[in-house]
Design a protein around this motif. Sequence first.
Motif, PDB file in Angstrom:
ATOM      1  N   UNK A 198       0.863  -1.180   0.000  1.00 14.81           N
ATOM      2  CA  UNK A 198       0.000   0.000   0.000  1.00 14.81           C
ATOM      3  C   UNK A 198       0.895   1.223   0.000  1.00 14.81           C
ATOM      4  N   UNK A 199       0.875   1.980  -1.074  1.00 17.01           N
ATOM      5  CA  UNK A 199       1.642   3.220  -1.217  1.00 17.01           C
ATOM      6  C   UNK A 199       0.616   4.347  -1.244  1.00 17.01           C
ATOM      7  N   UNK A 200       0.293   4.872  -0.045  1.00 16.80           N
ATOM      8  CA  UNK A 200      -0.824   5.803   0.098  1.00 16.80           C
ATOM      9  C   UNK A 200      -0.383   7.238   0.363  1.00 16.80           C
ATOM     10  N   UNK A 201       0.894   7.536   0.260  1.00 19.50           N
ATOM     11  CA  UNK A 201       1.357   8.887   0.573  1.00 19.50           C
ATOM     12  C   UNK A 201       0.988   9.878  -0.526  1.00 19.50           C
ATOM     13  N   UNK A 202       1.617   9.802  -1.693  1.00 17.12           N
ATOM     14  CA  UNK A 202       1.201  10.745  -2.740  1.00 17.12           C
ATOM     15  C   UNK A 202      -0.035  10.217  -3.451  1.00 17.12           C
ATOM     16  N   UNK A 203      -0.692  11.104  -4.175  1.00 20.88           N
ATOM     17  CA  UNK A 203      -1.799  10.632  -5.007  1.00 20.88           C
ATOM     18  C   UNK A 203      -1.346  10.626  -6.449  1.00 20.88           C
ATOM     19  N   UNK A 204      -1.783   9.723  -7.256  1.00 22.74           N
ATOM     20  CA  UNK A 204      -2.719   8.673  -6.878  1.00 22.74           C
ATOM     21  C   UNK A 204      -2.067   7.586  -6.015  1.00 22.74           C
ATOM     22  N   UNK A 205      -2.902   6.973  -5.178  1.00 21.68           N
ATOM     23  CA  UNK A 205      -2.431   5.836  -4.400  1.00 21.68           C
ATOM     24  C   UNK A 205      -2.097   4.696  -5.355  1.00 21.68           C
ATOM     25  N   UNK A 206      -1.127   3.866  -4.943  1.00 23.69           N
ATOM     26  CA  UNK A 206      -0.769   2.676  -5.714  1.00 23.69           C
ATOM     27  C   UNK A 206      -0.801   1.497  -4.753  1.00 23.69           C
ATOM     28  N   UNK A 207      -1.615   0.487  -5.079  1.00 24.05           N
ATOM     29  CA  UNK A 207      -1.748  -0.660  -4.189  1.00 24.05           C
ATOM     30  C   UNK A 207      -1.631  -1.961  -4.969  1.00 24.05           C
ATOM     31  N   UNK A 208      -1.062  -2.951  -4.305  1.00 25.19           N
ATOM     32  CA  UNK A 208      -1.013  -4.320  -4.797  1.00 25.19           C
ATOM     33  C   UNK A 208      -1.584  -5.182  -3.673  1.00 25.19           C
ATOM     34  N   UNK A 209      -2.694  -5.869  -3.897  1.00 23.09           N
ATOM     35  CA  UNK A 209      -3.320  -6.638  -2.825  1.00 23.09           C
ATOM     36  C   UNK A 209      -2.650  -7.972  -2.520  1.00 23.09           C
ATOM     37  N   UNK A 210      -1.553  -8.294  -3.215  1.00 26.28           N
ATOM     38  CA  UNK A 210      -0.930  -9.600  -3.036  1.00 26.28           C
ATOM     39  C   UNK A 210      -1.723 -10.662  -3.773  1.00 26.28           C
ATOM     40  N   UNK A 211      -1.449 -11.911  -3.484  1.00 25.49           N
ATOM     41  CA  UNK A 211      -2.107 -13.032  -4.164  1.00 25.49           C
ATOM     42  C   UNK A 211      -3.329 -13.495  -3.379  1.00 25.49           C
ATOM     43  N   UNK A 212      -4.447 -13.653  -4.093  1.00 24.28           N
ATOM     44  CA  UNK A 212      -5.694 -14.042  -3.424  1.00 24.28           C
ATOM     45  C   UNK A 212      -6.009 -15.529  -3.559  1.00 24.28           C
ATOM     46  N   UNK A 213      -5.075 -16.276  -4.128  1.00 24.42           N
ATOM     47  CA  UNK A 213      -5.287 -17.716  -4.292  1.00 24.42           C
ATOM     48  C   UNK A 213      -4.320 -18.510  -3.443  1.00 24.42           C
ATOM     49  N   UNK A 214      -3.720 -19.528  -4.026  1.00 24.54           N
ATOM     50  CA  UNK A 214      -2.806 -20.402  -3.281  1.00 24.54           C
ATOM     51  C   UNK A 214      -1.354 -20.268  -3.727  1.00 24.54           C
ATOM     52  N   UNK A 244       3.257 -15.357  -0.056  1.00 27.25           N
ATOM     53  CA  UNK A 244       4.188 -14.596   0.790  1.00 27.25           C
ATOM     54  C   UNK A 244       3.553 -14.167   2.116  1.00 27.25           C
ATOM     55  N   UNK A 245       3.095 -15.128   2.875  1.00 31.87           N
ATOM     56  CA  UNK A 245       2.515 -14.841   4.187  1.00 31.87           C
ATOM     57  C   UNK A 245       1.038 -15.163   4.286  1.00 31.87           C
ATOM     58  N   UNK A 246       0.439 -15.582   3.197  1.00 31.58           N
ATOM     59  CA  UNK A 246      -0.970 -15.956   3.193  1.00 31.58           C
ATOM     60  C   UNK A 246      -1.751 -15.189   2.150  1.00 31.58           C
ATOM     61  N   UNK A 247      -2.854 -15.766   1.693  1.00 38.48           N
ATOM     62  CA  UNK A 247      -3.692 -15.085   0.710  1.00 38.48           C
ATOM     63  C   UNK A 247      -4.170 -13.752   1.269  1.00 38.48           C
ATOM     64  N   UNK A 248      -4.265 -12.759   0.380  1.00 37.93           N
ATOM     65  CA  UNK A 248      -4.609 -11.422   0.865  1.00 37.93           C
ATOM     66  C   UNK A 248      -5.456 -10.669  -0.142  1.00 37.93           C
ATOM     67  N   UNK A 249      -6.068  -9.591   0.357  1.00 44.19           N
ATOM     68  CA  UNK A 249      -6.850  -8.676  -0.460  1.00 44.19           C
ATOM     69  C   UNK A 249      -6.888  -7.335   0.244  1.00 44.19           C
ATOM     70  N   UNK A 250      -7.364  -6.344  -0.454  1.00 42.96           N
ATOM     71  CA  UNK A 250      -7.570  -5.020   0.129  1.00 42.96           C
ATOM     72  C   UNK A 250      -9.023  -4.646  -0.118  1.00 42.96           C
ATOM     73  N   UNK A 251      -9.683  -4.160   0.917  1.00 38.22           N
ATOM     74  CA  UNK A 251     -11.035  -3.642   0.763  1.00 38.22           C
ATOM     75  C   UNK A 251     -10.961  -2.121   0.782  1.00 38.22           C
ATOM     76  N   UNK A 252     -11.624  -1.495  -0.158  1.00 41.34           N
ATOM     77  CA  UNK A 252     -11.660  -0.047  -0.292  1.00 41.34           C
ATOM     78  C   UNK A 252     -13.075   0.437  -0.033  1.00 41.34           C
ATOM     79  N   UNK A 253     -13.180   1.443   0.813  1.00 42.90           N
ATOM     80  CA  UNK A 253     -14.453   2.156   0.992  1.00 42.90           C
ATOM     81  C   UNK A 253     -14.270   3.502   0.314  1.00 42.90           C
ATOM     82  N   UNK A 254     -14.960   3.677  -0.806  1.00 43.24           N
ATOM     83  CA  UNK A 254     -14.811   4.884  -1.610  1.00 43.24           C
ATOM     84  C   UNK A 254     -16.027   5.778  -1.429  1.00 43.24           C
TER      85      UNK A 254
END
Length: 171
Positions: free
Chosen positions: A128-144, A148-158
Amino acid sequence: MVAVVKVGLISDSHGPIDERILSLLGRCDVVVHAGDLGGPEVLNQLTTLNRSWLAVRGNNDTPCTWPAGEVSRLEALPEVGCRELPGGLLCVEHGHRAGPPGVRHDRLRRRHAEARLILYGHSHRLVEDLDPQPWVVNPGACGRSRTFGGPSCILLRAGVRVWRTQVHRFP
């Protein structure tokens, strides 16, 4: 437009999405997948979960890796996509054409300067690179694959004024 939209940000499933992440995505208004789906079953999962989703092709989403009868669904996926949300634009691409990690975020920001948030995948690394805009995010891998530490995702409330992200990683 709706005041607040819940968006599930995922990438690099390389096959079925982890069930715990699917549960979170089921509560979202929109799901955005940043590529390397791994097959048509992921499109089926997205369609079952949500009436609104966007997916882009990754470097591993090629006709030779998908069943012959499903190649037209793959070819219908864009390489880059954008979705208007309350308060701004979300842009997504897989990231394999954005260069090495040291320059990737700068290149993505230049390509999508109009965005409020840029979603990419490819590295399987949660960022999560949230300092300057636009933000740049990589949610990692959501499968198997290579989580790198477990399946992951990011939830955004816009919302019109405020956007918030929340990282979810499972062991």
